[in-house]
Design a protein around this motif. Structure first.
Motif, short mmCIF file in Angstrom:
data_model
loop_
_atom_site.label_atom_id
_atom_site.label_comp_id
_atom_site.label_asym_id
_atom_site.label_seq_id
_atom_site.Cartn_x
_atom_site.Cartn_y
_atom_site.Cartn_z
N UNK A 89 0.84 -1.21 0.00
CA UNK A 89 0.00 0.00 0.00
C UNK A 89 0.86 1.24 0.00
N UNK A 90 1.95 1.22 0.77
CA UNK A 90 2.86 2.37 0.79
C UNK A 90 3.50 2.56 -0.58
N UNK A 91 3.90 1.47 -1.21
CA UNK A 91 4.50 1.59 -2.55
C UNK A 91 3.49 2.12 -3.56
N UNK A 141 3.11 5.92 -3.67
CA UNK A 141 4.19 6.65 -4.35
C UNK A 141 4.49 7.97 -3.65
N UNK A 142 4.43 7.93 -2.30
CA UNK A 142 4.78 9.12 -1.54
C UNK A 142 3.70 10.17 -1.47
N UNK A 143 2.53 9.88 -1.98
CA UNK A 143 1.44 10.84 -1.98
C UNK A 143 0.38 10.41 -0.97
N UNK A 183 -6.09 4.70 -0.61
CA UNK A 183 -5.09 3.84 0.03
C UNK A 183 -5.04 4.06 1.53
N UNK A 184 -5.30 5.27 1.96
CA UNK A 184 -5.32 5.52 3.41
C UNK A 184 -6.40 4.69 4.10
N UNK A 241 -5.17 1.16 4.13
CA UNK A 241 -4.11 0.99 5.12
C UNK A 241 -4.68 0.99 6.54
N UNK A 242 -5.62 1.92 6.81
CA UNK A 242 -6.24 1.95 8.13
C UNK A 242 -6.97 0.64 8.43
N UNK A 243 -7.58 0.05 7.41
CA UNK A 243 -8.29 -1.21 7.61
C UNK A 243 -7.32 -2.32 7.99
#
Length: 491
Positions: free
Chosen positions: A267-269, A272-274, A279-280, A283-285
């Motif tokens: 998810x971090x990849x 792409x730094x944005x 995706x947040x 990621x939180x899930x």
């Protein structure tokens, strides 16, 4: 000649006896005796002495010197009066009050006819033991004597019985307090310490499970400080279940947690730094699923949560790649390059702001991007290579706002402290009243009303101690009964 002499002697003897008998008979005839018994001279009666009261009943405390007064009355003249104290024997015949501890002070040793005399009797009980002693005092005088029955009942001084009673009540209260307050706390603390030791010894314990155990320890301590024993026990039981759950499915938990770490890296990849909202959320899930893993029924539940996030990430990557390819194709259309570029940016923004759980919105966007791709393919006659310029974006500032407590909250803290002080004061006052009442009733019943307390040392003191111990137990039982009836009583 000898015969003549003998005859003369016989004649003279007969003559003498006849003469004596005649004299006696003559005397009887001249002085006749009166008829009836011969009278005797009259004797003077001895004086009698009486003592009031007729007996002495004395109840005293060991160590005292007791004085009682009696009145001596006589119906005649009393001479050479004196008192003779005797030993007073205990009922069990194991102790005595010696005669030398009893004294009588007489101002004089004579009492006139119909007179009276006051006599103080002093009993020195300084070294006497407890018990009931019986005996008598003898009053002797010229011509007779009188006994005065004496009963002396002695008991121990009040300090020792009261101390024993208070010790019994105090020990009972301490046991009651420990049973109500200390024992539940100690049981929870012992189990908590054992649980922490087991968790510390498990080197493979996942951080999520360790954090859950640490949080449970904080919760248990908070409940213990608030004296909520049941809540603390329940929190500890939940922590024990968490550790047991980890041990039962250790291998599966490890594999699923490793998969969640890999999913977070992807998810971090993909971001792409944005900062990508889509995706947040994903990621939180994943992070929430990892935190809640100790509370799940098993590793399969964690896998289901992770699978949902993985599917959302796969859809995002698929549609994002499709939009990127569309943007690359659009740059090769000279006539509508600017228009397509603007649409591609809007589609990227929509994707990034899309809720992963909104499946309908995702499908609509995917359909729209697919139709646009077909249009671009039809417009492009020749393909040329262009360098893909990465979109520039910056992360927004983080929120470091601090929420300060208002003044009313500080005021409520002061009120809460006062309320806690009042509760403590009420609890101590309740205990003091209970001690005074219990000690007063037991002391009056078993010591004050028993004149020979201490005569049976073991029985009397043990009964007093047992009464104090049982009285507090009764009080605690009554408090529990009242609580069952819904009556609030302070502890």
């Amino acid at each position: 000649m000898r015969l003549i002499g003998l005859l003369i002697a016989i004649v003279l003897l007969c003559t003498f006896e006849y003469s004596a008998v005649g004299q006696v008979e003559g005397a009887g005839k001249s002085n006749p005796a009166p008829a009836g018994p011969t009278p005797t001279p009259t004797a003077t009666p001895a004086p009698e002495l009486s003592i009031k009261p007729s007996s002495l009943q004395i109840a005293a405390t060991c160590g005292e010197i007791v004085t009682r007064n009696a009145v001596l009355e006589a119906n005649g003249k009393i001479e050479k009066l004196e008192f003779l104290p005797l030993d007073l024997q205990a009922k069990d015949e194991r102790a005595v009050i010696p005669a030398q501890w009893v004294s009588v002070r007489l101002d004089k040793t004579e009492i006139p006819d119909r007179g009276a005399l006051s006599a103080p009797f002093t009993f020195n009980l300084t070294h006497a033991r407890s018990g009931e002693f019986t005996g008598e005092l003898q009053a002797r005088y010229a011509g007779g004597r009188v006994t005065l029955p004496v009963v002396v009942k002695t008991k121990e001084r009040w300090q020792s019985p009261l101390l024993v009673l208070l010790v019994g009540i105090s020990i009972s209260m301490a046991i009651s307090y420990y049973r109500e307050q200390g024992k539940p706390r100690d049981e929870v603390m012992v189990k908590q310490k054992r649980l922490q030791s087991e968790a510390k010894a498990d080197r493979e314990l996942a951080p999520e499970f360790r954090a859950r155990l640490d949080a449970a320890a904080v919760e248990v301590e908070a409940h213990l400080d608030a004296r909520k024993w049941d809540d603390a026990r329940k929190a500890l039981e939940q922590a024990e279940l968490v550790l047991l759950k980890w041990r039962k499915g250790r291998a599966d938990w490890k594999s699923q947690l490793e998969a969640s770490d890999e999913l977070l890296r992807r998810i971090v990849d993909a971001a792409r730094g944005r900062r990508v909202a889509y995706l947040n959320v994903a990621r939180d899930a994943v992070e929430t699923a990892k935190r809640q893993a100790p509370d799940m029924d098993g590793p399969d539940k964690l896998r289901e949560r992770l699978q949902t996030a993985a599917d959302q990430l796969a859809r995002y990557e698929e549609l994002r790649a499709e939009i990127d390819r569309l943007g690359e194709r659009a740059t090769r259309s000279p006539s509508r390059r600017a228009e397509w570029s603007e649409k591609v940016e809007r589609w990227r923004t929509r994707l990034e702001e899309l809720n992963p759980n909104a499946v309908d919105g995702y499908n609509a966007l995917k359909t729209e991007v697919g139709e646009a791709m077909r249009q671009v393919e039809s417009e492009v006659a020749t393909l040329r290579s262009f360098e893909i310029v990465a979109a520039k974006s910056g992360a927004g500032p983080s929120d470091f706002s601090v929420i300060l407590p208002d003044a009313s909250a500080l005021g409520q803290l002061s009120v809460a402290e006062k309320a806690e002080w009042k509760l403590r004061a009420f609890r101590w006052v309740t205990y003091i009243i209970a001690v005074v009442l219990l000690a007063g009733v037991g002391f009056g019943e078993l010591y004050v009303n028993k004149p020979t307390f201490g005569a049976n040392l073991w029985s009397d003191y043990f009964t007093l101690f047992a009464w104090g111990f049982g009285a507090e137990t009764t009080r605690a039982a009554f408090v529990e009964l009242a609580k069952g009836w819904g009556i609030a009583l302070g502890k």
